[in-house]
Structures are given as structure tokens and as C-alpha cells.
Write a protein that holds these residues in place. Structure first.
Motif, PDB file in Angstrom:
ATOM      1  N   ALA A 155       0.946  -1.209   0.061  1.00 49.69           N
ATOM      2  CA  ALA A 155       0.029  -0.003  -0.216  1.00 49.69           C
ATOM      3  C   ALA A 155       0.880   1.334   0.003  1.00 49.69           C
ATOM      4  O   ALA A 155       1.982   1.303   0.642  1.00 49.69           O
ATOM      5  N   GLU A 156       0.521   2.311  -0.750  1.00 48.26           N
ATOM      6  CA  GLU A 156       1.027   3.641  -0.903  1.00 48.26           C
ATOM      7  C   GLU A 156       0.074   4.587  -0.720  1.00 48.26           C
ATOM      8  O   GLU A 156      -1.326   4.310  -0.855  1.00 48.26           O
ATOM      9  N   PHE A 157       0.352   5.513   0.114  1.00 48.87           N
ATOM     10  CA  PHE A 157      -0.558   7.070   0.458  1.00 48.87           C
ATOM     11  C   PHE A 157       0.393   7.954   0.243  1.00 48.87           C
ATOM     12  O   PHE A 157       1.378   8.197   1.226  1.00 48.87           O
ATOM     13  N   LYS A 158      -0.213   8.975  -0.377  1.00 45.96           N
ATOM     14  CA  LYS A 158       0.604  10.463  -0.724  1.00 45.96           C
ATOM     15  C   LYS A 158      -0.144  11.534  -0.601  1.00 45.96           C
ATOM     16  O   LYS A 158      -1.472  11.265  -0.841  1.00 45.96           O
ATOM     17  N   LEU A 159       0.212  12.267  -0.060  1.00 46.95           N
ATOM     18  CA  LEU A 159      -0.412  13.574  -0.075  1.00 46.95           C
ATOM     19  C   LEU A 159       0.549  14.752  -0.590  1.00 46.95           C
ATOM     20  O   LEU A 159       1.540  14.936  -0.128  1.00 46.95           O
ATOM     21  N   ALA A 160       0.097  15.497  -1.438  1.00 49.65           N
ATOM     22  CA  ALA A 160       1.057  16.708  -2.080  1.00 49.65           C
ATOM     23  C   ALA A 160       0.172  17.938  -1.998  1.00 49.65           C
ATOM     24  O   ALA A 160      -1.076  17.902  -2.449  1.00 49.65           O
TER      25      ALA A 160
END
Length: 170
Positions: free
Chosen positions: A157-162
Motif C-alpha cells: 500500500a502507498e498513500f501520498k499527499l501533495a
């Protein structure tokens, strides 16, 4: 345009199996290790064990939170690989503001619901919304067989916030 970024990665091969438990909303909050990995990035300390003034140790529920460092326009991205499981007929993912009711209250958005395909299940999703310090965001998932929730293991799982911090106002 200035960006503040948090990029988290969970891999069962490196972090051990993640126990899938469903909250009262019927979803599992994906947990992410605090140690920096080869693809994790958190220079702004948005995924900090002390985030939001609390204390956390992976894999407790707070390890599934990103605490935005700035007010701004957030692009949330997720990638989830589920292990093959012939029982599952659908897979769901959603982004949630304050998934643990620690500040402003649970607010889900951008729920995706997809049917099972042959073999492993690989899904990615993206959503954009305003984000604010003090209101964490999380990635929640579910696997179902008809109306039953089933605990299908995730292997990645990957979770990203920009966060775009320079939003123009008229």
C-alpha cells in the motif's frame, strides 16, 4: 508552485502482515510504518508518531494518519495490492478526513468500488480537496463477498499527499 509532500509505503514483505480489522464504518484504516523506507518521504513530518499531539506506535490506528502541515489544495493518491482471494467479489477504497474522530469529525470522500478480477487485485486512486493542519487524512479499504466483509490481506500500500500551498484567491 510550492509543494509540501508526504509519501508513505507499506510492504508486507518488509513490515510483516497487516491484520485487517474493520471499523464501525465497514472499512480498515491502512497503517504505515514510521521508519523511512526506500520510497517513503516525510520531510514535513506529516506522518509523525506525535502527530496531532498524540503518541503512536506502528501498527496502531494513528499510524494510518497523515497530518497536513499546511492549509492548501491537497492531492491524495493511493495504491493498494490485495492478495488473490477467490471469496472476494468487490474491493473498495476511500479517503477520509479525520478517520479516528480526533478533531473535526469523520468525513469520507472519493469512495471507489470495483469488482474483483482474476488473480491479485491492484488498485490506484486519486482525489483532490482542501486540507488543513489539525485535520488528519487517512486511506481506508474493504474487501467484500456480497454483503459480508472479508479480511483479504494487502501485500503493498502507498498513500501520498501533495499540498499546493500557494492557492490564488480572487
Amino acid at each position: 508552485m510550492p509543494l509540501a509532500i508526504a509519501s508513505l509505503k507499506y510492504e508486507a514483505a518488509h513490515s510483516g502482515a497487516q491484520t485487517i480489522t474493520y471499523d464501525s464504518d465497514g472499512y480498515h484504516l491502512v497503517r504505515f510504518p514510521y521508519a523511512a523506507g526506500e520510497e517513503s518521504y516525510d520531510a514535513w513530518k506529516m506522518h509523525d508518531p506525535a502527530g496531532g499531539g498524540g503518541k503512536s506506535t506502528y501498527p496502531d490506528p494513528r499510524s494510518g494518519l497523515i497530518w497536513p502541515s499546511h492549509h492548501g489544495w491537497g492531492t491524495l493518491s493511493a495504491l493498494v495490492f490485495w492478495k488473490a482471494d477467490s471469496r472476494a467479489t468487490e474491493y473498495r477504497a476511500r479517503f477520509v478526513r479525520d478517520p479516528l474522530n480526533l478533531s473535526t469529525g469523520y468525513d469520507s470522500t472519493a469512495t471507489t468500488d470495483t469488482p474483483a478480477t482474476g488473480g491479485g487485485q491492484y488498485r490506484s486512486c486519486t482525489w483532490q480537496m482542501f486540507v488543513h493542519p489539525g485535520t488528519p487524512v487517512g486511506l481506508k479499504i474493504a474487501a467484500r463477498a456480497g454483503d459480508r466483509k472479508i479480511a483479504v490481506p494487502i501485500v503493498l500500500a502507498e498513500f501520498k499527499l501533495a499540498i499546493e500551498t500557494d492557492v490564488i484567491k480572487p
